[in-house]
Enzyme design. Structure first.
Site, PDB file in Angstrom:
ATOM      1  N   GLU A  93      18.179  12.689  45.573  1.00 28.72           N
ATOM      2  CA  GLU A  93      18.132  11.385  44.902  1.00 28.72           C
ATOM      3  C   GLU A  93      17.345  10.370  45.726  1.00 28.72           C
ATOM      4  OE1 GLU A  93      22.483  11.584  42.655  1.00 28.72           O
ATOM      5  OE2 GLU A  93      22.268  10.608  44.600  1.00 28.72           O
TER       6      GLU A  93
ATOM      7  N   ASN B 297      26.574  10.548  41.144  1.00 32.09           N
ATOM      8  CA  ASN B 297      27.354  11.094  42.259  1.00 32.09           C
ATOM      9  C   ASN B 297      28.795  11.385  41.844  1.00 32.09           C
ATOM     10  OD1 ASN B 297      25.117  10.896  43.831  1.00 32.09           O
ATOM     11  ND2 ASN B 297      25.836   9.165  45.076  1.00 32.09           N
TER      12      ASN B 297
ATOM     13  N   ASP C  49      56.283  24.464  77.866  1.00 31.55           N
ATOM     14  CA  ASP C  49      55.027  24.648  77.133  1.00 31.55           C
ATOM     15  C   ASP C  49      54.455  23.339  76.591  1.00 31.55           C
ATOM     16  OD1 ASP C  49      55.096  27.475  77.376  1.00 31.55           O
ATOM     17  OD2 ASP C  49      56.542  27.584  75.749  1.00 31.55           O
TER      18      ASP C  49
ATOM     19  N   ASP D 117      52.483  32.136  74.770  1.00 33.16           N
ATOM     20  CA  ASP D 117      53.651  32.360  75.602  1.00 33.16           C
ATOM     21  C   ASP D 117      54.176  33.758  75.303  1.00 33.16           C
ATOM     22  OD1 ASP D 117      55.694  31.563  77.423  1.00 33.16           O
ATOM     23  OD2 ASP D 117      57.040  31.207  75.741  1.00 33.16           O
TER      24      ASP D 117
ATOM     25  N   ASP E 234      57.299  27.826  72.960  1.00 36.17           N
ATOM     26  CA  ASP E 234      58.568  27.374  72.395  1.00 36.17           C
ATOM     27  C   ASP E 234      59.398  26.563  73.369  1.00 36.17           C
ATOM     28  OD1 ASP E 234      59.208  29.386  74.134  1.00 36.17           O
ATOM     29  OD2 ASP E 234      60.326  30.612  72.702  1.00 36.17           O
TER      30      ASP E 234
ATOM     31  N   GLU F 241      30.262   9.235  48.685  1.00 38.31           N
ATOM     32  CA  GLU F 241      31.624   8.697  48.651  1.00 38.31           C
ATOM     33  C   GLU F 241      32.687   9.757  48.370  1.00 38.31           C
ATOM     34  OE1 GLU F 241      29.546   9.010  45.134  1.00 38.31           O
ATOM     35  OE2 GLU F 241      29.130   7.458  46.617  1.00 38.31           O
TER      36      GLU F 241
ATOM     37  N   ASN G   7      22.349  14.416  47.378  1.00 42.24           N
ATOM     38  CA  ASN G   7      22.062  13.015  47.701  1.00 42.24           C
ATOM     39  C   ASN G   7      20.681  12.831  48.304  1.00 42.24           C
ATOM     40  OD1 ASN G   7      24.729  12.751  46.920  1.00 42.24           O
ATOM     41  ND2 ASN G   7      25.148  11.149  48.419  1.00 42.24           N
TER      42      ASN G   7
ATOM     43  N   VAL H 208      24.155   1.833  49.593  1.00 43.26           N
ATOM     44  CA  VAL H 208      25.564   1.945  49.204  1.00 43.26           C
ATOM     45  C   VAL H 208      25.760   3.133  48.281  1.00 43.26           C
ATOM     46  CG1 VAL H 208      27.403   0.836  47.894  1.00 43.26           C
ATOM     47  CG2 VAL H 208      26.083  -0.478  49.552  1.00 43.26           C
TER      48      VAL H 208
END
Length: 759
Positions: free
Chosen positions: A715, A740, A650, A332, A646, A290, A712, A285
């Site tokens: 860690e 974090n 299209d 276009d 436009d 996060e 991360n 977790v």
């Protein structure tokens, strides 16, 4: 009956159409017929897309894999009693959702919901009485009246027409208005752009008047068919969403593998299984980044705000980055790369060719001979040619300021009026004639004539009536027996006639819309029929005009090419016109290679098109289905496609492309609703600025992801190594979460708003 009506090709003979629809050409439908058809066909309106409620828009913010992972992590944390972890993660998820919702909701509010494109009311004949009814109540077989300024309320077959011209750019991409005529029949395979005896829903009458019988309503019209194509296209994830999903899955799967190893080694070491399970889950977790979703959302939201300052309104946050990832822009032509305002470029006189500068409906510009400016007021022949163009004219100019005007009527005639003003011909000079009558334009003659009597001496002496003629050169030049040259009227020799036709062909190959101007002195106004007036004309000159490229479009195309983004032009206009504009903008330098027409596309299989699509830069005379095929072929070749447009035509391609870009000023509501981004100034150059912002945002997101992953993973690896060598866990899960939040989030936010790198 309903099946028969829905499958008919209606550009057949008038008598057949009226018979099959059961319509009286003078009285229209009866009340009983109307009642029956209302029950059969329903209202004359398009299916409206389901509006996204604010609640649904907010719920969409929780659908990304990384967000779902965070929600799962919060639930597990709460189950384990780690309420601080759970509260922090939930807070981050909600903050991310609020940021995304606010930005997208504001964008949706900035655009009006899909509006009914049909005209609000229609003038019809029912039971022999002229009525004005809401267009939603029209049924097939209704007899409608069309006048200048009307929005055509449904697809209809013309019964009669008087100098009727219709602007069809929104439906077909045709840059100039189309002359309509109730000719008896056309080939069943005739394309929409060439159905001169039909008027289609959503187009605009710019000149003249006519009567027509409604052949299709609602979703059965050409407009409805395009709306149906839009409905069939499924939303796709953007490249950013796909990448973030991949990153999220990589992080989660890697974390699961590592914590599983930690759990197994802990058990093998003799640690309490329950405690090791809690440690492993808590570590998983805490190891999930996060801050990733929140920082990405903040970076995109800030990018969206910067893009608005550069005249690009983003409707969905991920589209900010998608534009930066684009590898090809399918643009276009009409109104996007060009001004959508016809401009006189040349005046061809018998002994010289004058070029005209300036853009659109503005009097800023000058006349040049051999690249040297001239004084047009001192050139009598030029003044005569432009006076004929202004007098043989049914349109008007409405001043917006001292130099810019709006045309009320036909854009081609507006261009002639602007050229006359540019040459110094004021209203008093042009209209120093008494109007007698007009022989209106029709599609068979391809010319029109006006008859005037001047109140002072004419250019040839006397006060006789004079006929002014303008029209297609191939129909006017054969009627000329004399030519005005060096201030004199002389016989038109065969060699000179051939030279004029050669010049006409040369300019036509350069996509010029050419008109010949001529005159004839009349003995009296007793017999003013076409046969007696339009003969023995005196040729004066040719006037060439074009819908010019936007001044800034060439630089924008060059910038896109330098940035590695290819540009392709996709238009409903003629191939010669498209190639001329493409050459001006350096989109294409060849005449035949690298170009395809709609007819050629139809003969290609999808695989054959995919083989050619990367080498084709110009597509002309294409249908909405062709545009869809082109976009799909590019996507099959792993291209990230940005499609600009436009018109209603299209919309399907705008929705199919990874990013659809609609015009904010001249764009139709359908095009805007199908798009991911709206250009607020209709400027192709604004796309380049938006691409720059998109690329900078992607670069910042990539920097942040590299930062977070390295942080991360460091860690988790520290935890992994400690477990492997039998040391106590160096960090508790709550400590990892705190690290974090403090060391990931704030530096990451700084990375997310960093300025673009040079180049």
């Amino acid at each position: 009956m309903i099946d028969e009506i829905e499958t008919q090709p209606w550009h057949k003979t008038t008598a057949q159409v009226l018979r099959e629809l059961g319509t009286d050409p003078q009285k229209g439908l009866t009340a009983a017929q109307v009642q029956q058809r209302v029950a059969e066909f329903g209202p004359n309106k398009l299916n409206e897309g389901k509006a996204i409620s604010p609640l649904a828009l907010f719920a969409e913010q929780f659908t990304d894999f990384i967000v779902l992972t965070l929600i799962a992590a919060a639930i597990v944390s709460g189950f384990l009693g780690e309420w601080l972890d759970a509260t922090a993660i939930v807070g981050i998820v909600i903050l991310n959702a609020i940021l995304g919702f606010v930005q997208e909701y504001r964008a949706e509010r900035a655009l009006a919901a899909l509006k009914q494109l049909a005209a609000p009311t229609a003038q019809i004949m029912r039971d022999g009485e002229l009525q004005s009814i809401p267009s939603v109540d029209l049924v097939p077989g209704d007899l409608i009246l069309l006048r200048s300024g009307d929005l055509v309320p449904a697809d209809a077959r013309l019964i009669d027409a008087y100098i009727l011209k219709v602007e069809e750019a929104a439906l077909t991409g045709e840059s100039s208005s189309v002359e309509k005529s109730p000719i008896e029949s056309l080939d069943a395979e005739t394309t929409i752009a060439d159905r001169v005896n039909m008027a289609h829903a959503g187009t605009v009458v710019v000149q003249g008047r006519g009567r027509a019988v409604v052949t299709s309503t609602g979703m059965k019209t050409e407009l409805g068919r395009i709306a149906g194509l839009v409905e069939q296209i499924q939303e796709e994830e953007t490249p950013l969403q796909k990448r973030l999903d991949q990153v999220g899955r990589f992080i989660v799967y890697l974390t699961i593998v590592i914590v599983a190893i930690i759990f197994v080694f802990g058990i093998l070491r003799g640690d309490n299984p329950v405690e090791m399970f809690l440690v492993a889950v808590s570590l998983a977790v805490a190891a999930v980044p996060e801050g990733l979703a929140a920082v990405v959302t903040i970076a995109l939201a800030l990018g969206m705000r910067r893009m608005v300052r550069r005249h690009a309104l983003i409707r969905r946050l991920p589209a900010v980055e998608t534009l930066g990832a684009a590898t090809i822009i399918c643009s276009d032509k009409t109104g996007t790369l060009t001004e959508n305002e016809l401009t006189v470029r040349e005046v061809v006189l018998p002994d010289r060719v004058l070029t005209v500068t300036g853009e659109g409906f503005s009097t800023v510009g000058e006349f040049r001979l051999n690249d040297q400016p001239i004084r047009p007021e001192e050139d009598a022949h030029l003044q005569l040619a432009l006076s004929i163009g202004a007098l043989c004219n049914t349109s008007e100019l409405q001043a917006l300021d001292d130099t810019h005007f709006r045309v009320i009527g036909d854009p081609t005639e507006g261009a002639l009026l602007i050229a006359a003003k540019k040459a110094g011909l004021d209203a008093e000079q042009i209209h120093d004639y008494n109007f007698v009558t007009e022989l209106p334009f029709d599609a068979t003659r391809k010319r029109m004539t006006t008859i005037y009597e001047r109140t002072v001496e004419t250019f040839e002496g006397g006060i006789e009536p004079v006929a002014f003629v303008k029209g297609a050169p191939d129909t006017v030049i054969p009627l000329c027996t004399q030519i005005r040259n060096n201030g004199k009227t002389v016989a038109l020799a065969p060699a000179m006639r051939a030279e004029l036709l050669k010049t006409n062909a040369r300019l036509a190959a350069q996509a010029r819309r050419l008109l010949a101007v001529a005159y004839r002195r009349l003995d009296s106004t007793d017999d003013l029929t076409v046969g007696s007036v339009e003969r023995d004309l005196v040729f004066v000159g040719l006037i060439g005009m074009i819908d010019p490229p936007r001044a800034e479009a060439k630089a924008a195309v060059a910038q896109a090419l330098r940035a590695g983004i290819h540009v392709a032009m996709i238009t409903g206009d003629h191939l010669e016109t498209a190639l001329a504009v493409a050459r001006d903008l350096n989109i294409s330098t060849s005449d035949a290679n690298g170009a395809l027409t709609g007819a050629q596309l139809e003969r290609l299989t999808q695989k054959e098109l995919e083989a050619r699509v990367l080498d084709t830069h110009v597509y002309a005379r294409v249908s909405p289905e062709d545009k869809l095929r082109i976009v799909r072929a590019l996507k099959a070749r792993d291209q990230i496609v940005a499609m600009t447009g436009d018109g209603v035509n299209d919309a399907p391609a705008l929705k199919e492309a990874q990013i659809g870009i609609a015009m904010g000023i001249n764009g139709t509501d359908v095009a805007k609703e199908a798009s991911d981004m709206v250009l607020l100034d209709d400027n192709f150059a604004s796309i380049v600025g938006a691409v720059q912002e998109g690329r900078a945002i992607f670069d910042n997101i990539r920097k942040f992801i590299h930062f977070v992953l390295s942080h991360n993973i460091g860690e988790v690896l520290a935890m992994f190594v400690a477990t492997m060598v039998g040391l106590p866990l160096p960090l508790l899960p709550i400590q990892i979460l705190w690290i974090n939040l403090v060391t990931d989030s704030l530096p990451a936010r700084a990375l997310g708003v960093e300025q673009a790198e040079p180049g």
